[in-house]
Write an enzyme that holds these catalytic residues in place. Structure first.
Site, PDB file in Angstrom:
ATOM      1  N   ASP A 126       4.462  -5.863 -10.441  1.00  0.00           N
ATOM      2  CA  ASP A 126       3.533  -5.378 -11.932  1.00  0.00           C
ATOM      3  C   ASP A 126       4.361  -5.501 -12.898  1.00  0.00           C
ATOM      4  O   ASP A 126       3.677  -5.803 -13.877  1.00  0.00           O
ATOM      5  CB  ASP A 126       2.710  -3.883 -11.423  1.00  0.00           C
ATOM      6  CG  ASP A 126       2.107  -3.856 -10.278  1.00  0.00           C
ATOM      7  OD1 ASP A 126       0.483  -3.848 -10.224  1.00  0.00           O
ATOM      8  OD2 ASP A 126       2.665  -4.540  -9.013  1.00  0.00           O
ATOM      9  N   GLY A 274       4.376  -7.390  -2.101  1.00  0.00           N
ATOM     10  CA  GLY A 274       3.241  -7.752  -3.030  1.00  0.00           C
ATOM     11  C   GLY A 274       1.653  -8.317  -2.784  1.00  0.00           C
ATOM     12  O   GLY A 274       1.046  -8.301  -3.332  1.00  0.00           O
ATOM     13  N   ASP A 276      -0.786  -8.045   0.109  1.00  0.00           N
ATOM     14  CA  ASP A 276      -0.673  -7.051   1.756  1.00  0.00           C
ATOM     15  C   ASP A 276      -2.163  -7.160   1.625  1.00  0.00           C
ATOM     16  O   ASP A 276      -3.033  -6.901   0.360  1.00  0.00           O
ATOM     17  CB  ASP A 276      -1.030  -5.944   1.602  1.00  0.00           C
ATOM     18  CG  ASP A 276      -0.535  -4.960  -0.097  1.00  0.00           C
ATOM     19  OD1 ASP A 276      -0.511  -5.949  -0.969  1.00  0.00           O
ATOM     20  OD2 ASP A 276      -0.634  -3.747  -0.214  1.00  0.00           O
ATOM     21  N   GLU A 460      -8.312  -5.910 -11.345  1.00  0.00           N
ATOM     22  CA  GLU A 460      -7.338  -6.220 -10.738  1.00  0.00           C
ATOM     23  C   GLU A 460      -6.786  -7.365  -9.896  1.00  0.00           C
ATOM     24  O   GLU A 460      -5.423  -8.199 -10.184  1.00  0.00           O
ATOM     25  CB  GLU A 460      -7.045  -5.039  -9.715  1.00  0.00           C
ATOM     26  CG  GLU A 460      -5.507  -5.266  -8.455  1.00  0.00           C
ATOM     27  CD  GLU A 460      -5.735  -4.932  -7.241  1.00  0.00           C
ATOM     28  OE1 GLU A 460      -4.937  -4.359  -6.298  1.00  0.00           O
ATOM     29  OE2 GLU A 460      -6.483  -4.278  -6.562  1.00  0.00           O
ATOM     30  N   GLU A 475      -8.055  -3.840   1.581  1.00  0.00           N
ATOM     31  CA  GLU A 475      -7.982  -2.497   1.947  1.00  0.00           C
ATOM     32  C   GLU A 475      -9.401  -1.676   0.929  1.00  0.00           C
ATOM     33  O   GLU A 475      -9.781  -0.365   1.187  1.00  0.00           O
ATOM     34  CB  GLU A 475      -6.879  -1.595   2.588  1.00  0.00           C
ATOM     35  CG  GLU A 475      -6.228  -3.087   3.554  1.00  0.00           C
ATOM     36  CD  GLU A 475      -4.276  -2.121   3.743  1.00  0.00           C
ATOM     37  OE1 GLU A 475      -4.749  -2.785   5.058  1.00  0.00           O
ATOM     38  OE2 GLU A 475      -4.080  -1.647   3.182  1.00  0.00           O
TER      39      GLU A 475
END
Length: 494
Positions: A126, A274, A276, A460, A475
């Site tokens: 990030d 990264g 996931d 995001e 998640e």
């Protein structure tokens, strides 16, 4: 001696909390700060847990502080000001310091920028995309801070963890440190940045190559593997084969649908990437129970390690270590050849991951195919063919999607993520496809602006296909803040 909180030291209590789901987010407990020594808390728990009136949540709140569990979105919403002005204000809002270990949060020597939302620690890859925006903002000091923090972590732990938490000390993230040095060099034009961090670069390289000396053909050790032909490639990995503490119950439930004895390690290895999670990691292309990350050599990590080898050669030259320059140059040349040999699919004109167990490429079509163009490894013909594939299969009205498959996973279609927009934009510019580069920039930027105008937030991730909606999947809910979106948007629209 470690002076941070280790989840393993109070695993019985931790496990009980996660299974009871007393908090909405499983990350809450792992980020909580003990108010007493862990030994003292464990003793209290042992004495109290079997009492008839015992309340687990009340016990946790008495023994742990929940301060700063997330970056409150409400605190950073400022409607009606231009988006760039809002981002400039966000840099201060998202800045943190951690001069001592606090709970699971690891000490860092310099201030840093957090992504936002539930992510209130220093994240590795990030931070590279955050640096792009800091570069535009003229904040070279914070850029240097990020590099110094990465170096500190590498020199103290041997690598940059996924993020600056003790429960991430078993894995890294895509190795962007050498690219961070390039960004500093762009601003300063001073080659000392490479010579200064030569030892750090070498140490990170050793982490990714650990075990290479004793490898047999067709075998892997940690993050390095040798193909049946005897060629060296790398993969994502994790040192532990346990449920992730920050997603404990999710992993335990998902494992019930898997026959794989290394299910947890495969899940964690995907986290090191990264991505996931994504159908890219599922053998059947659909279900996390078939996750097989460990069987794959991935195109993105191998391209990034090629860049690390090239940077080591450059750094060695500046330091007049000409034997090492020759060594790393040779390694980078061999890796470039291997990237061509194992990842390029002539028929579908795309780069794919390579299954070294089955000795064949995977079926997943994904945006990491752009890494060889992003780092200028591809030929002009390959770039031309990839550009066409990207235009036809990946570019939507709201930006570049991550894969061509929709599964409900957050790193699949229809989601567009900031890092991939920058990689795609830069890849196309590198090979002269200016119109396509501008289209990628325009489509994604308009999507970001639309959501900002409607919500006052930067997110995001974004939905590239249905630009009237907010992105979902994954998640946890879509987070706002948001570090890498801020960075890439500023850099693209500078």
């Amino acid at each position: 001696m470690k002076n941070y909180t280790d989840i393993k030291d109070f695993y019985n209590l931790f496990e009980a909390v996660q299974k009871a789901e007393i908090f909405d987010d499983q990350k809450t407990m792992v980020d909580a700060i003990p108010l007493f020594t862990i030994a003292e808390i464990e003793k209290r728990y042992s004495n109290e847990k079997n009492k008839p009136d015992f309340d687990l949540k009340s016990f946790v709140l008495r023994n742990f502080s929940m301060e700063q569990i997330s970056e409150r979105a409400d605190d950073i919403v400022e409607n009606k000001i231009p988006i760039k002005e809002h981002i400039e204000k966000l840099w201060n809002q998202l800045a943190r310091t951690a001069y001592e270990n606090k709970g699971t949060l690891l000490q860092l020597p310099k201030p840093y920028i957090v992504p936002g939302g539930r992510f209130i620690e220093f994240f590795y890859w990030d931070s590279y995309f955050v640096m792009l925006g800091l570069q535009v903002s003229g904040n070279v000091e914070m850029m240097k801070n990020i590099v110094e923090n990465c170096s500190y972590l590498i020199m103290n732990y041997g690598f940059v963890p996924n993020a600056s938490r003790s429960y991430f000390l078993s894995r890294s993230q895509p190795p962007y440190f050498s690219l961070m040095l390039d960004l500093i060099y762009e601003n300063t034009n001073d080659e000392k940045i490479y010579s200064q961090y030569f030892e750090t670069l070498e140490k990170e390289y050793e982490f990714w190559m650990s075990g290479v000396e004793d490898l047999e053909n067709g075998k892997a050790v940690k993050r390095v593997l040798k193909t049946n032909d005897g060629d060296i490639l790398n993969r994502y990995y994790d040192d532990e084969n346990l449920p992730r503490p920050e997603s404990y119950l999710i992993d335990v439930k998902d494992s019930e649908n898997s026959q794989n004895s290394e299910f947890y390690r495969n899940v964690r290895a995907a986290c090191e990437s990264g991505w996931d999670f994504s159908s890219r990691w599922f053998e059947d292309g659909e279900n996390i129970g078939t996750i097989y990350t460990l069987e794959l050599a991935q195109v993105d990590v191998n391209c990034l390690l090629w860049h690390l080898e090239k940077t080591l050669a450059k750094s060695a030259h500046i330091n007049r270590k000409f034997d090492l320059e020759e060594k790393y140059q040779s390694l980078s040349n061999q890796r470039k050849s291997n990237i061509e040999k194992y990842f390029w699919d002539k028929e579908s004109k795309i780069y794919r991951d390579f299954n070294f167990i089955k000795n064949k490429q995977t079926q997943s079509e994904h945006i990491a195919s752009l890494y060889p163009l992003f780092l200028k490894i591809s030929s002009k013909q390959q770039a031309k063919e990839i550009a066409q594939t990207i235009s036809e299969k990946f570019l939507y009205s709201g930006g570049l999607v991550t894969t061509t498959k929709e599964t409900g996973q957050q790193w699949d279609l229809p989601n567009a993520w900031a890092p991939n927009q920058w990689i795609g934009y830069t890849a196309m510019k590198n090979y002269g496809f200016e119109d396509l580069a501008e289209q990628i920039k325009y489509n994604w930027s308009k999507n970001v602006e639309r959501v900002y105008n409607n919500t006052g937030k930067l997110m995001e991730k974004y939905n590239a296909v249905d630009v009237k909606s907010i992105a979902g999947g994954g998640e946890y809910p879509n987070q706002d803040g948001f570090g890498w979106t801020n960075g890439v948007y500023l850099k693209m629209n500078n």
